[in-house]
Design a protein around this motif. Structure first.
Motif, PDB file in Angstrom:
ATOM      1  N   GLN A 267       0.853  -1.174   0.000  1.00 49.87           N
ATOM      2  CA  GLN A 267       0.000   0.000   0.000  1.00 49.87           C
ATOM      3  C   GLN A 267       0.899   1.238   0.000  1.00 49.87           C
ATOM      4  O   GLN A 267       2.118   1.116   0.060  1.00 49.87           O
ATOM      5  N   ARG A 268       0.316   2.407  -0.047  1.00 53.42           N
ATOM      6  CA  ARG A 268       1.142   3.617  -0.151  1.00 53.42           C
ATOM      7  C   ARG A 268       2.026   3.817   1.074  1.00 53.42           C
ATOM      8  O   ARG A 268       3.057   4.490   1.008  1.00 53.42           O
ATOM      9  N   ARG A 303      -7.332  -1.264  -1.610  1.00 51.29           N
ATOM     10  CA  ARG A 303      -6.904  -0.179  -0.728  1.00 51.29           C
ATOM     11  C   ARG A 303      -7.344  -0.512   0.694  1.00 51.29           C
ATOM     12  O   ARG A 303      -8.491  -0.857   0.924  1.00 51.29           O
ATOM     13  N   ASP A 326      -2.086   3.945   8.417  1.00 49.64           N
ATOM     14  CA  ASP A 326      -0.769   3.341   8.200  1.00 49.64           C
ATOM     15  C   ASP A 326      -0.287   2.545   9.406  1.00 49.64           C
ATOM     16  O   ASP A 326       0.861   2.102   9.443  1.00 49.64           O
ATOM     17  N   PHE A 373     -11.456  -1.173   4.300  1.00 48.30           N
ATOM     18  CA  PHE A 373     -10.931  -1.241   2.943  1.00 48.30           C
ATOM     19  C   PHE A 373     -12.013  -0.819   1.973  1.00 48.30           C
ATOM     20  O   PHE A 373     -13.198  -0.945   2.247  1.00 48.30           O
TER      21      PHE A 373
END
Length: 375
Positions: A267-268, A303, A326, A373
């Motif tokens: 993920q980012r 996501r 995060d 998500f």
């Protein structure tokens, strides 16, 4: 006939299989086969409680599979050929697949520390936990050493200390317990361990496990995945996890999806760590992606954002650290009975959820066991 095989019936594997069964029940020519070594579903979130002597619910995978219209095949996966699209089971049967979902999970990593495999109990299965429970029940006095100060180690040490107050429990590892919590929440965790008389020893790596380190040794320091993925020719990361694209397909073999602990899902903010919180949403997303492909549509990117870190501290205490997506800690947290109630709610058995997904697969868009998500 389109053959879809799901390897593994843990949290992520069953989420994939049941959700996909619900999404394809009116699609002709689709056959879903679920392969797992055991016919019983193991709630790994509760194995530390089982090890302390508490009862464990019995969930029959074969019965659920029959209700869902799945073909359940009990057996050990011994080889996979990603190019030939075959799965070998028990070295006796070879199955062909059009699409494969890899959900074989992870196990305790006892390979790097001498003596860990020979002298320590693990919590990889119900049988492991029951074996540890039997050993602890035989002890009238003595010491228990829990190796690993991560969340599993903390929960295991607390559970054993509460259930067996006549034993001296040591928790040993490199990092401070609750290292990812806020200072205040970490202080509450340490106070709870002190109340339970757990002796915490940190600041150094465990380099060897000796039989006389304690009367009972439990290994919770790290996990590893099966080497089968690399042997199958799939692209894997440095830990052996299957590297996935944004929709959870293998970057080297797009007809293979990877979910749960066995997948390196980026993920980012980084790669997901192996927990039920992220594992079940990956399973649901893989089911949705496969269903979209069967309909001739492109899958959408996965996501995911974390929501909390619940930690049980025996049956009567807990800490819940709320987190940013995060997984970094927010200021808010719960302790005491409020945390116990919260954790029991979000960590409730997923079995009713699996059954519900067969009937209403589109209802799974947010998971009370932690992760958020978007589809």
């Amino acid at each position: 006939m389109t053959d879809i095989i799901v390897l593994g019936a843990g949290y992520a594997g069953l989420a994939t299989a049941t959700n996909l069964a619900g999404r394809t029940r009116k699609t002709p020519g689709v056959r879903i086969t679920l392969i797992n070594a055991s016919s019983r579903f193991t709630e790994r979130l509760r194995l530390h409680s089982t090890a302390a002597g508490h009862a464990t619910a019995d969930f029959d995978i074969a019965g659920l599979a029959a209700t869902a219209g799945l073909t359940f095949l009990p057996g050990w996966v011994t080889a996979v050929d990603a190019d030939a699209r075959t799965v070998r089971v028990d070295d006796e049967r070879t199955l062909h697949f059009d699409t494969l979902v890899w959900a074989l999970g992870s196990t305790a990593d006892t390979s790097d520390v001498p003596g860990a495999a020979e002298h320590a109990y693990t919590l990889d299965s119900l049988a492991d936990a029951q074996s540890l429970a039997a050993r602890l029940s035989d002890l009238r006095t003595g010491t228990v050493l829990v190796c690993g100060t991560g969340l599993t180690g903390v929960e295991t040490a607390a559970e054993i200390a509460e259930s067996h107050p006549h034993l001296t429990v040591h928790l040993r590892g490199r990092d401070e317990p609750g290292a990812t919590l806020t200072p205040k929440a970490r202080s509450c965790l340490r106070a709870a361990l002190t109340r339970l008389r757990v002796r915490v020893e940190t600041g150094a790596d465990i380099v060897e496990v000796l039989p006389d380190d304690a009367d009972v040794i439990v290994w919770t320091a790290g996990t590893r995945v099966s080497p089968l993925a690399a042997a199958a020719g799939l692209a894997v990361d440095e830990r052996g996890r299957i590297v996935t694209d944004p929709v959870l397909r293998s970057t080297s073999h797009p007809h293979v999806y990877a979910v749960g602990d066995a997948a390196a899902v980026r993920q980012r903010y980084g790669v997901l760590h192996g927990t039920c919180q992220g594992g079940m949403p990956t399973g649901v997303h893989a089911a949705l992606s496969i269903a979209r492909e069967l309909d001739g549509r492109e899958p959408r990117p996965f996501r995911f954002g974390y929501y909390h870190t619940p930690i049980s501290l025996g049956r009567r205490d807990a800490i819940v650290q709320f987190t940013h997506p995060d997984d970094s800690p927010r200021r808010g947290y719960l302790t005491g009975r409020a945390a116990v109630r919260y954790k029991e709610t979000v960590s409730a058995s997923p079995w009713p959820t699996f059954a519900r997904m067969v009937r209403h697969p589109g209802s799974a868009s947010w998971w009370p066991r932690g992760g958020r998500f978007t589809r």
